[in-house]
Design an enzyme around this catalytic site. Structure first.
Site, PDB file in Angstrom:
ATOM      1  N   HIS A 115       2.646  13.583  -4.985  1.00  0.00           N
ATOM      2  CA  HIS A 115       1.696  12.666  -5.621  1.00  0.00           C
ATOM      3  C   HIS A 115       0.301  13.285  -5.580  1.00  0.00           C
ATOM      4  O   HIS A 115      -0.275  13.480  -4.509  1.00  0.00           O
ATOM      5  CB  HIS A 115       1.693  11.321  -4.890  1.00  0.00           C
ATOM      6  CG  HIS A 115       0.856  10.279  -5.568  1.00  0.00           C
ATOM      7  ND1 HIS A 115       1.273   9.624  -6.706  1.00  0.00           N
ATOM      8  CD2 HIS A 115      -0.387   9.792  -5.292  1.00  0.00           C
ATOM      9  CE1 HIS A 115       0.339   8.770  -7.088  1.00  0.00           C
ATOM     10  NE2 HIS A 115      -0.680   8.872  -6.247  1.00  0.00           N
ATOM     11  N   SER A 138      -3.509   9.000 -10.698  1.00  0.00           N
ATOM     12  CA  SER A 138      -2.840   7.856 -10.096  1.00  0.00           C
ATOM     13  C   SER A 138      -3.349   6.543 -10.718  1.00  0.00           C
ATOM     14  O   SER A 138      -3.221   6.349 -11.916  1.00  0.00           O
ATOM     15  CB  SER A 138      -3.028   7.892  -8.571  1.00  0.00           C
ATOM     16  OG  SER A 138      -2.178   6.996  -7.921  1.00  0.00           O
ATOM     17  N   ASP A 158       7.699  12.562  -6.877  1.00  0.00           N
ATOM     18  CA  ASP A 158       6.555  11.782  -6.386  1.00  0.00           C
ATOM     19  C   ASP A 158       7.051  10.746  -5.374  1.00  0.00           C
ATOM     20  O   ASP A 158       7.837   9.858  -5.719  1.00  0.00           O
ATOM     21  CB  ASP A 158       5.865  11.080  -7.561  1.00  0.00           C
ATOM     22  CG  ASP A 158       4.522  10.461  -7.183  1.00  0.00           C
ATOM     23  OD1 ASP A 158       4.440   9.816  -6.118  1.00  0.00           O
ATOM     24  OD2 ASP A 158       3.561  10.599  -7.955  1.00  0.00           O
TER      25      ASP A 158
END
Length: 349
Positions: free
Chosen positions: A310, A156, A282
Site C-alpha cells: 500500500h 489512497s 495491497d
C-alpha cells in the site's frame, strides 16, 4: 489552445485499459507488509521548503495549501493530495514533489479539511468522498492562470478523492491530467478487510491517529453532535464511521457513507487522461475491488503489479539500495503528459 481540454479522444474506445505496471519489487522486499511499512517507518522524510497559504472557503471553513518549486507564472502546477492521516509531512508526497520540482514544476499540496496541526473551524472533517474542496481549488487555479497546465496526484484516500472529483466534473474538469495510487475503489470491502488478520495492525494505527486528531479538535471545536466517548473507543472503522464520519457529513450511517463516497462508480465518467497504479497484494484491500476495464473511462489506464503493498512500490536501485519506484513513475508520467500537452498547444497555435 485553452488548457483543461482533452488532448485526444480515444478512437472507438468504450472503456479504459488495464496493463502491467512494469514494477519489480526489491528482491528482499516482496512481502506486502515490508513494502508498506518500510517507506512509512524507515525512510527519512525528504526535505522540502514549503510556502503556506490558507484558503478560505465559502462555508466559513478553510483548507491549507503548501507551495513549492518555481514561482514563475505559466509553470505547470501539480496538485498533490495526501492519504488518510497524511498531510504536508507525508514522505510519498514530498518525494514526488522533489522529483517534479527538478523537472520545472510548481507544487501545490492540498491539506484536506481538518488535516495537519490546525483543526478546521467546523465540526466536519475530510473523508473519502470529500471532493468539493479539491474541485474548488481546481477552479481557483484555472481562474488564476487560464492557460496553465494543472495536473493532480492522489494517494489512497487522496486518490479516491481525486478520481471521484474527476468523475463529478466530467467534461468540465479544470485539470489536464491526473494520477492516483493504492485507491480503495470500494470502501465497504476495505473496511471489512481491516477488521481481520494482520490488517488489524493498519486499522489500529490509522484509528489511533484519527483519535488524536479528534481529541485535538474537540478542545477547540464543538463536537456535541456526536457521542465523543463512543467515537474515541471505536474498535473498527465501521463503528468509527457510524459515530463520526457519517453524522457529521450528511450520511445515514457507515454503509451509506461507503456507498456514496467510493470512487468506483465515478471512473466511467472521467474525461481527462488518468493513470491509476495499484498493487494486487495491497494488505489494506482485497483483489475483488479492482475494477474491470469496462468500469473505466476510455481516458483511464489502470496499471497493476503483483507486488507493491500500500503506497509502497519499493524497487532495487543502484547497489541494491531501496528506491521509491512510484514517485519516479508518476513524475515521468506527468512530464510525458506535459510535453504532449505543450506540443498540442503549439500545433493549434
Amino acid at each position: 489552445m485553452p488548457s483543461a481540454t482533452p488532448l485526444r479522444q480515444p478512437a472507438a474506445a468504450t472503456h479504459g485499459r488495464i496493463q502491467n505496471s512494469g514494477f519489480r519489487a526489491h528482491p528482499l522486499l516482496r512481502n506486502p507488509h515490508l513494502q508498506t511499512m518500510l517507506p512509512a517507518l524507515l525512510r527519512p522524510r525528504p526535505p522540502l521548503d514549503l510556502r503556506r497559504e490558507r484558503l478560505e472557503l465559502d462555508d466559513g471553513d478553510f483548507v491549507d495549501l503548501a507551495w513549492a518549486g518555481t514561482e514563475q507564472t505559466g509553470a505547470p502546477t501539480a496538485v498533490l493530495v495526501h492519504g488518510l492521516t497524511g498531510g504536508f509531512e507525508s514522505k510519498y508526497l514530498r518525494g514526488l514533489a522533489l522529483q517534479l520540482i527538478d523537472l520545472g514544476w510548481r507544487i501545490c499540496a492540498l491539506q484536506l479539511r481538518g488535516g495537519g496541526e490546525s483543526p478546521n473551524r467546523l465540526a466536519r472533517c475530510y473523508h473519502h468522498g470529500d471532493s468539493a474542496d479539491l474541485r474548488h481549488l481546481w477552479h481557483l487555479l484555472r481562474r488564476r492562470e487560464p492557460e496553465g497546465i494543472v495536473a493532480t496526484v492522489g494517494w489512497s484516500l487522496g486518490g479516491n478523492v481525486v478520481l471521484k472529483a474527476l468523475g463529478e466534473e466530467g467534461d468540465q474538469a479544470p485539470v489536464d491530467f491526473a494520477a492516483a495510487a493504492s485507491v480503495p475503489f470500494s470502501l465497504y470491502e476495505c473496511a471489512e478487510r481491516l477488521r481481520h488478520g494482520v490488517a488489524r495492525i493498519y486499522q489500529s494505527h490509522l484509528l489511533g491517529a484519527l483519535r488524536r486528531m479528534i481529541r485535538h479538535k474537540a478542545s477547540r471545536v464543538d463536537l456535541s453532535a456526536i457521542d465523543l466517548d463512543a467515537v474515541l473507543s471505536a474498535p473498527d472503522f465501521f463503528t468509527f464511521d457510524d459515530g463520526f464520519t457519517a453524522p457529521l457529513n450528511g450520511f445515514a450511517d457507515a454503509h451509506d457513507y461507503y456507498a456514496r463516497a467510493a470512487c468506483g462508480p465515478y471512473l466511467q465518467a472521467i474525461r481527462r487522461p488518468t493513470l491509476i497504479v495499484h498493487a494486487q497484494d495491497d494488505p489494506m484491500m482485497v483483489r475483488e475491488i479492482i475494477p474491470r476495464a469496462e468500469a473505466l473511462s476510455p481516458f483511464v489506464t489502470l496499471q497493476l503489479s503483483t507486488h507493491g503493498g500500500h503506497v509502497g512500490f519499493v524497487e532495487a536501485g543502484p547497489r541494491g539500495r531501496p528506491r521509491m519506484w512510484l514517485e519516479r513513475h508518476f513524475a515521468e508520467y506527468l512530464q510525458r503528459q506535459r510535453v504532449e500537452h505543450e506540443g498540442a498547444s503549439r500545433a493549434v497555435a
